[in-house]
Design a protein around this motif. Structure first.
Motif, short mmCIF file in Angstrom:
data_model
loop_
_atom_site.label_atom_id
_atom_site.label_comp_id
_atom_site.label_asym_id
_atom_site.label_seq_id
_atom_site.Cartn_x
_atom_site.Cartn_y
_atom_site.Cartn_z
N LEU A 64 0.88 -1.17 0.00
CA LEU A 64 0.00 0.00 0.00
C LEU A 64 0.91 1.22 0.00
N ALA A 65 0.91 1.97 -1.10
CA ALA A 65 1.81 3.11 -1.25
C ALA A 65 0.98 4.38 -1.42
N HIS A 66 1.07 5.27 -0.45
CA HIS A 66 0.26 6.48 -0.46
C HIS A 66 1.09 7.71 -0.83
N SER A 67 0.57 8.49 -1.76
CA SER A 67 1.15 9.78 -2.12
C SER A 67 2.64 9.64 -2.47
N ALA A 68 3.52 10.35 -1.76
CA ALA A 68 4.95 10.28 -2.04
C ALA A 68 5.51 8.89 -1.79
N GLY A 69 4.80 8.07 -0.99
CA GLY A 69 5.23 6.70 -0.77
C GLY A 69 5.28 5.92 -2.07
N GLY A 70 4.34 6.22 -2.99
CA GLY A 70 4.34 5.58 -4.29
C GLY A 70 5.52 6.03 -5.14
N SER A 71 5.83 7.31 -5.04
CA SER A 71 6.99 7.85 -5.76
C SER A 71 8.28 7.20 -5.27
N HIS A 72 8.43 7.11 -3.94
CA HIS A 72 9.62 6.48 -3.36
C HIS A 72 9.73 5.02 -3.81
N LEU A 73 8.59 4.32 -3.84
CA LEU A 73 8.60 2.91 -4.21
C LEU A 73 9.09 2.70 -5.63
N VAL A 74 8.54 3.47 -6.57
CA VAL A 74 8.92 3.31 -7.97
C VAL A 74 10.38 3.65 -8.18
N SER A 93 2.34 9.91 -6.41
CA SER A 93 2.96 10.96 -7.22
C SER A 93 4.06 10.42 -8.13
N HIS A 94 4.04 9.11 -8.41
CA HIS A 94 5.08 8.54 -9.25
C HIS A 94 4.83 8.84 -10.74
#
Length: 535
Positions: free
Chosen positions: A381-391, A413-414
């Protein structure tokens, strides 16, 4: 952020002109803190609260208590009777707080969330699953040193914090940050206690900043490296039926439901940037709507109690949002990678640094403690900037990509264009394994859309109205600009125009996505077992 609130009238306040020596005038839209009648008293109250917490080094529930706050469990109408009949409390001890939440019973315990389990539990003659209308709310209970009689009920002189009254008890600025921070600590403590989580150190190099920790399930392999937990956790991994403390029983029963030869899946939760910490998705909603709404509570509870999964909740903002990505990648690498030399050398003199770590699955990391060779399945579960960091992390290190079964991006935000030179990753981000939930377009919302602390309430029968077309789980019609940035990822409405509530409002859709791939994984494993057995 704090909700609009009209100015209050203070008949005893004297508004003197600047330089007259009297009290400073109170701006028309300004709200004084409870018990204050002048700007000077308001500012003195803030300074005193800051000093109390700083000088005494108070954190979490101790800090809240010193400032006159505490979290209390508030049952909904459906479960009021069940809560009254549990424990030592009686109907007289669990009084109604009519002015704040009609027909709600307030438990005398700081948290009674464990009373309502995702597993079917029986209270009286009624069986039900986890209730999303019950919540652990923040209350202002006044001066903690005030005298209370033995007959005082939990709701005596207490006021539940809401969007409309928040500024009266929690002022904007440093006062808000102070109480929000200790409320986050208190919420994390409650989550650890109720959901059987522990803190694991991810990076202790203070030359890089503050110590970084992650919240993990109590049998996470990383905890084996932390001295006092080592013996207990080794026993836990060696003996599946070992007796555990009462608070861990639900998690153990859920884990026992899965095959002993299968590796436990892990739910990885990554929050956005800013001042939110591990497991907290919105400071505002934590303060004004409850722990269950403002945090990843329901996701952790679903993973731990219903599915028997492990969890890993990272803290990207532990060293400030500027270092968010660096903290993220160190956390993920540490949680899913182990030291190459951990099994070949016991010397503390040649401790390998992070650059020498080699990839291992969650199950492999315990080596002789398990006979399974299957790699662990990871759900994210990747929220907001967490999705950007993940990618970005997967672009730089795709070690865990084969283990990732499903990702739910919420207002992420990815940008898939970052992966132009990584076709495997770029393709994966657009497969059915990934879903994107976006908060509703406020600009196209109609007046019939009612926004509450629990998301959007659909009250309209007009099928063409945005409150219906943008309901949680409804598919979004994307355009070329969206597809250029996010690719052809399945995109759904979260069901709320509030960015901070996109996880809570879309929780059923997110779990539906995860469960779909859990079922596919189980089917693939069964087919593999049949093939191996026939050979």
């Amino acid at each position: 952020m704090g909700g609009a609130q009209s100015s209050q009238a203070y008949p005893n306040t004297t508004s003197a002109a600047p330089g007259s020596g009297g009290p400073r005038p109170i701006p028309k839209t300004f709200t004084l803190l409870e018990g204050c009648s002048t700007m000077e008293e308001h500012e003195h109250k803030i300074a005193a609260d800051l000093a109390i917490v700083s000088e005494k080094g108070l954190k979490g529930r101790d800090g809240l208590s010193a400032l006159g706050f505490e979290f209390r469990f508030v049952a909904c109408d459906t479960h009021v009777d069940s809560i009254i009949g549990v424990g030592d409390s009686s109907p007289n001890e669990a009084a109604h707080d009519i002015t704040q939440q009609p027909s709600a019973i307030i438990s005398p315990k700081a948290s009674c969330a464990s009373l309502i389990s995702l597993s079917e539990e029986s209270f009286g003659n009624e069986k039900y699953k986890c209730c999303h209308d019950c919540a652990t709310r923040l209350f202002y209970v006044g001066d903690s040193s005030a005298t209370k009689t033995a007959d005082s009920s939990p709701s005596d002189a207490s006021i539940m914090i809401t969007l409309s009254n928040r500024k009266k008890f929690i002022a904007d600025g440093p006062h808000y940050d102070l109480i929000a921070n200790i409320a986050q600590e208190a919420a994390q403590s409650i989550m650890c206690s109720e959901l059987n989580l522990e803190w694991a150190t991810v990076c202790s190099d203070q030359n890089l900043g503050s110590v970084v920790r992650a919240m993990v399930d109590a049998d996470h392999p990383l905890l084996l490296e932390e001295g006092e937990n080592k013996a207990a956790l080794q026993e836990l991994l060696l003996v599946g039926g070992v007796a555990r403390e009462e608070k861990k029983d639900d998690c153990q029963r859920a884990a026992a439901m899965s095959s002993p030869n299968k590796t436990k899946s892990t739910l990885l939760i990554a929050t956005g940037r800013g001042k939110v910490r591990a497991g907290i998705l919105s400071r505002q909603h934590l303060l004004t709507a409850g722990i269950e709404i403002g945090s990843a509570w329901h996701f952790i509870r679903e993973a731990r109690l219903r599915r028997g999964w492990g969890v890993a909740i990272i803290d990207p903002n532990a060293r400030g949002e500027e270092a968010g990505f660096d903290t993220f990648k160190r956390s993920v690498s540490r949680l899913f990678l182990v030291d190459d030399a951990s099994n070949s050398s016991s010397s503390n003199d040649n401790k390998p640094d992070e650059s020498t770590k080699q990839p291992m699955s969650r199950q492999q990391s315990v080596n002789s403690l398990s006979t399974s060779v299957q790699s662990s399945s990871i759900y994210i579960l990747a929220h907001s900037a967490g999705g950007s960091h993940l990618v970005r992390h997967l672009r730089e290190d795709s070690t865990i990509l084969p283990s990732i079964k499903a990702i739910a991006f919420t207002d992420s935000s990815h940008n898939v264009q970052w992966c132009k030179n990584h076709p495997t990753l770029m393709e994966f981000l657009q497969t059915k394994n990934c879903v994107y939930l976006r908060s509703n377009d406020v600009r196209s919302s109609q007046s019939c859309v009612k926004v509450s602390s629990r998301g959007k309430d659909i009250q309209c029968s007009n099928k063409s109205c945005s409150c219906v077309t943008q309901a949680s789980g409804k598919e979004v019609t994307t355009d070329q600009f969206w597809e250029h940035r996010f690719g052809k990822i399945k995109t759904l409405w979260a069901g709320t125009p509030d960015h901070s509530l996109s996880n809570y409002a879309g929780r059923d859709v997110i779990w539906g996505h995860f469960d779909e791939h859990t079922t596919e994984e189980a089917t693939e494993e069964d087919e593999l077992f049949v093939i191996n057995d026939s050979s």
